[in-house]
Design a protein around this motif. Structure first.
Motif: not given
Ligand SMILES: Cc1cc2nc3c(=O)[nH]c(=O)nc-3n(C[C@H](O)[C@H](O)[C@H](O)COP(=O)(O)OP(=O)(O)OC[C@H]3O[C@@H](n4cnc5c(N)ncnc54)[C@H](O)[C@@H]3O)c2cc1C
Length: 367
Positions: A10, A30-32, A39-40, A42-44, A196, A198, A294, A322-324
């Motif tokens: 993400g 390594i990505d699932a 979420a990344s 789907a986010g806004g 990773s 959620v 997302g 979370y949301r940020n």
């Molecule tokens: C509707 C919505 C609106 C949003 N709006 C905003 C916004 O306006 N501004 C903002 O800053 N944030 C926003 N967010 C929040 C933001 O999208 C998330 O906080 C952020 O994307 C999290 O990034 P991440 O890289 O931690 O996780 P993710 O984007 O979820 O990436 C995690 C990655 O890990 C992989 N993974 C998971 N488990 C495993 C495993 N066991 N093995 C290998 N890979 C794995 C997943 O497939 C994924 O590719 C929003 C979220 C949503 C759902």
């Protein structure tokens, strides 16, 4: 064997990988291989926490300079192209607030040196259904799917290898840290970053680490309109409008704590259409073009956990954005890379650390 394995592709994982390659580390991501986007995607992409003055200093520190950070990043990723113009919307963020909160917001803005002015919604958009508020003219939003594509491309250009596997375990061994996938594959590295989203909760539980994390589903709608109809991100307690540079307007968002399902729902669509109509009645003349969901990597505290996992040398975590996660990812990634490479961190990393008390007794650490 790479220097670092990043588990999760993400925004946090990809930007961390970029920071690490800039510090001459070889990286494998390594990505699932799941059917649902993280979420990344789907986010806004709003580049400020919602009602930013309500957050802790720890969150603000990761978010306050997001727009200039993204400007620099896009220049680096696409120096000759027009990504900065197409992906980054610099129209500002307007936030609805009552009189007492406006004073609070302006005081917060002064303290963090963020441009802000008391301004009615009507002065920006005549038919928007809200009154008083604060306008942050130097904030904006990023079109996150386009950004992620650019990032992947740049990482591949820098020699980062992408592996698609579901990681189920991480083990310390004499040669370093071993990451194990569900399909039986294994990778060895000196360091591992778990980012990773959620998926962090189950991975950390497997390692005997318990953090106050939870999934929080969100749904969004996209309307295709002519450019310029929504001048800025327009945020109220009920929901928000996000304008993209091509005229698309996103309406968001729903929030269901504890729900980890990735599919959009009929109820979600009704709710979002009602938000759209309530905020900007003109939108009800249009049909939404896309509806998606997302799952946010939720956290009980209002800023993420970033840093080494206690007792598990070489393993780092980025959890609970979370949301940020989009707004704070550049700063989170920089801080993580600084910690992992032994550089001087730009802010106190202890604030974000994973506490030793999060380890359970019957854990991995006693294996
Ligand atoms: C509707 C919505 C609106 C949003 N709006 C905003 C916004 O306006 N501004 C903002 O800053 N944030 C926003 N967010 C929040 C933001 O999208 C998330 O906080 C952020 O994307 C999290 O990034 P991440 O890289 O931690 O996780 P993710 O984007 O979820 O990436 C995690 C990655 O890990 C992989 N993974 C998971 N488990 C495993 C495993 N066991 N093995 C290998 N890979 C794995 C997943 O497939 C994924 O590719 C929003 C979220 C949503 C759902």
């Amino acid at each position: 064997m790479s220097d670092v394995l990043v588990v999760g592709g993400g925004i946090v994982g990809l930007l961390s990988a970029l920071e690490l390659t800039q510090r001459q580390r070889s990286v494998v991501v390594i990505d699932a291989p799941d059917a649902f986007p993280p979420a990344s995607w789907a986010g806004g992409g709003i580049l400020t926490p919602l009602f930013s003055w309500r957050y802790s200093d720890a969150m603000t520190r990761l978010a306050v300079d997001a727009l200039p950070r993204f400007e620099r990043l896009l220049k680096r990723l696409d120096p000759c192209g027009d990504s900065s113009r197409t992906l980054l919307n610099r129209g500002g963020v307007w936030v609805s607030a009552r009189e007492k909160e406006i004073d609070e917001a302006l005081a917060w803005a002064e303290r963090w040196q963020v441009a802000a002015e008391r301004r009615s919604a009507g002065s920006l958009m005549t038919d928007f259904n809200a009154e008083a508020g604060v306008f942050f003219p130097a904030q904006g939003n990023i079109r996150n799917p386009g950004l992620l594509k650019l990032l992947r491309h740049e990482l591949q250009r820098r020699g980062v290898r992408f592996e698609f596997a579901h990681v189920v375990d991480v083990q310390r061994c004499s040669k370093g840290v071993q990451v194990c996938a569900k399909d039986g594959r294994r990778w060895l590295s000196s360091q591992v970053l778990l980012s990773s989203g959620v998926g962090m909760q189950s991975l950390l539980e497997k390692l005997g680490v318990s953090l106050p994390l939870f999934p929080a589903k969100g749904e969004m709608l996209l309307y295709k309109l002519e450019p310029g109809q929504v001048p800025a991100v327009m945020l109220t307690e009920e929901g928000y409008l996000i304008p993209r540079n091509d005229g698309a307007v996103l309406v968001g968002s729903t929030l269901r704590k504890g729900d980890a399902s990735f599919y959009p729902t009929v109820q979600g669509r009704y709710r979002l259409e009602a938000i759209a109509k309530a905020l900007w009645p003109s939108l009800s003349r249009y049909k939404p073009s896309f509806h998606w969901a997302g799952v946010r990597p939720g956290c009980e505290r209002d800023f993420p956990f970033l840093g080494p996992l206690p007792g598990l040398q070489g393993v780092f975590a980025a959890a609970g954005h979370y949301r940020n996660g989009l707004v704070s990812a550049p700063a989170s990634a920089e801080l993580l890379a600084q910690m992992m490479c032994g550089d001087v961190p730009f802010t106190d990393p202890d604030v974000y650390s994973v506490p030793a008390s999060s380890r359970s007794n019957s854990s991995f650490f006693n294996r």
